[in-house]
Design a protein around this motif. Structure first.
Motif, PDB file in Angstrom:
ATOM      1  N   ALA A  22       6.314   2.152   1.541  1.00 36.59           N
ATOM      2  CA  ALA A  22       5.572   2.835   2.592  1.00 36.59           C
ATOM      3  C   ALA A  22       5.764   2.147   3.941  1.00 36.59           C
ATOM      4  N   VAL A  23       5.579   2.920   4.978  1.00 37.88           N
ATOM      5  CA  VAL A  23       5.715   2.406   6.336  1.00 37.88           C
ATOM      6  C   VAL A  23       4.445   1.648   6.716  1.00 37.88           C
ATOM      7  N   ASN A  39       0.831  -1.197   0.000  1.00 40.55           N
ATOM      8  CA  ASN A  39       0.000   0.000   0.000  1.00 40.55           C
ATOM      9  C   ASN A  39       0.870   1.254   0.000  1.00 40.55           C
ATOM     10  N   ALA A  40       0.605   2.144  -0.973  1.00 41.77           N
ATOM     11  CA  ALA A  40       1.294   3.431  -1.126  1.00 41.77           C
ATOM     12  C   ALA A  40       2.763   3.291  -1.508  1.00 41.77           C
ATOM     13  N   ASP A  41       3.192   2.105  -1.927  1.00 42.22           N
ATOM     14  CA  ASP A  41       4.532   1.970  -2.504  1.00 42.22           C
ATOM     15  C   ASP A  41       4.583   2.692  -3.848  1.00 42.22           C
ATOM     16  N   ILE A  42       5.779   3.134  -4.228  1.00 44.49           N
ATOM     17  CA  ILE A  42       5.979   3.825  -5.502  1.00 44.49           C
ATOM     18  C   ILE A  42       6.995   3.052  -6.331  1.00 44.49           C
ATOM     19  N   THR A  43       6.592   2.634  -7.507  1.00 41.75           N
ATOM     20  CA  THR A  43       7.526   2.092  -8.500  1.00 41.75           C
ATOM     21  C   THR A  43       7.780   3.185  -9.530  1.00 41.75           C
ATOM     22  N   LEU A  44       9.043   3.465  -9.807  1.00 43.06           N
ATOM     23  CA  LEU A  44       9.405   4.477 -10.790  1.00 43.06           C
ATOM     24  C   LEU A  44       9.930   3.811 -12.050  1.00 43.06           C
ATOM     25  N   ILE A  45       9.318   4.154 -13.194  1.00 46.56           N
ATOM     26  CA  ILE A  45       9.826   3.752 -14.500  1.00 46.56           C
ATOM     27  C   ILE A  45      10.396   5.010 -15.153  1.00 46.56           C
ATOM     28  N   GLU A  46      11.638   4.934 -15.570  1.00 44.61           N
ATOM     29  CA  GLU A  46      12.306   6.138 -16.069  1.00 44.61           C
ATOM     30  C   GLU A  46      13.203   5.782 -17.251  1.00 44.61           C
ATOM     31  N   GLY A  47      13.276   6.672 -18.224  1.00 44.36           N
ATOM     32  CA  GLY A  47      14.165   6.466 -19.360  1.00 44.36           C
ATOM     33  C   GLY A  47      13.693   7.216 -20.584  1.00 44.36           C
ATOM     34  N   THR A  48      14.214   6.794 -21.737  1.00 42.72           N
ATOM     35  CA  THR A  48      13.824   7.381 -23.018  1.00 42.72           C
ATOM     36  C   THR A  48      13.556   6.268 -24.011  1.00 42.72           C
ATOM     37  N   ARG A  49      12.866   6.615 -25.102  1.00 39.20           N
ATOM     38  CA  ARG A  49      12.605   5.617 -26.141  1.00 39.20           C
ATOM     39  C   ARG A  49      13.908   5.112 -26.744  1.00 39.20           C
ATOM     40  N   ALA A  50      14.861   6.011 -26.927  1.00 42.46           N
ATOM     41  CA  ALA A  50      16.114   5.634 -27.578  1.00 42.46           C
ATOM     42  C   ALA A  50      16.990   4.757 -26.687  1.00 42.46           C
TER      43      ALA A  50
END
Length: 249
Positions: A222-223, A200-211
């Protein structure tokens, strides 16, 4: 491009399954603790963007599931974000929780088998023969069905992203957020079968570029309640409602 996948905070249903029967899955509210969790998640995103090496990215595009617990989590995230970084805020029904059909509001396997013996046995055979990803609960959705509708949602996200400088927050559910990650990063079915729902309330980050491609990390965990805190902030957030026990309980 950055996608912040936020699961809703702790709901009444997460601490007592009777809440799903009383309110209906779509209308289960957050607990007060869950709202605090989501508020903290918003603060984590705000801090991350502030410290990012390229702070000039476009304003945040925020998407959320129509279920009450995700709407309330979205509100908490927005409360923690500076108004100057917030752009579009949109609801999308494609981000709703998995539909469990006849098994909705029944999370105990023994109870499912007792109430719907024939349907349960058929579903159990499907899970055994085809795998959990493809097996549909009676009158419900399989995880494959969820992944397909999430893929449709992502087409909208990518169409709106004219270039690689988008910041997107998706406030959803455990299965739907995993389906976003699966589709966006082209994960195989085996990955989905082996992975667990975020907390609950965890955050997954997806980051980058198409190239250069994209990667995902668990940005924030989350705690959870600690020993001695089990009885704290268990009431519903924003409403004077409680879980009504059945006669004799």
């Amino acid at each position: 491009m950055r996608l912040f996948l936020v699961r809703h905070g702790e709901s009444l249903g997460n601490i007592d399954e009777r809440a799903y029967r009383q309110f209906g899955d779509h209308n289960v509210p957050l607990t007060q603790w869950g709202y605090r969790q989501a508020l903290e998640a918003g603060g984590v995103i705000a801090a991350y963007l502030q410290a990012a090496p390229s702070p000039g990215l476009s304003k945040l595009h925020i998407w959320y599931s129509p279920f009450l617990r995700t709407r309330q989590s979205k509100d908490a995230v927005l409360e923690a974000l500076p108004a100057s970084v917030v752009g579009d805020i949109r609801e999308d029904y494609l981000l709703r929780e998995q539909d469990f059909g006849l098994f909705t509001e029944i999370y105990d396997h023994a109870e499912r088998k007792q109430k719907f013996p024939e349907e349960f046995e058929k579903w159990a055979r499907l899970r055994s023969n085809s795998g959990k990803f493809y097996a549909r609960p009676p009158d419900g959705e399989s995880r494959a069905d969820v992944a397909q509708r999430v893929r449709l949602f992502l087409q909208t996200v990518m169409r709106d992203a004219e270039n690689d400088d988008e910041n997107v927050i998706i406030v959803g559910h455990g299965v739907t957020n995993r389906a976003v990650e699966m589709n966006f990063l082209h994960r195989p079915v085996e990955w989905f079968e082996r992975s667990d729902n975020p907390g609950n309330a965890d955050i997954t980050l997806i980051e980058g570029t198409r190239a250069q491609g994209y990667e995902s990390i668990l940005l924030h965990q989350a705690v959870d309640r600690q020993p001695g805190q089990e009885g704290q902030l268990r009431d519903a957030h924003g409403a004077d409602v409680t879980i009504t026990p059945k006669p004799g309980e």
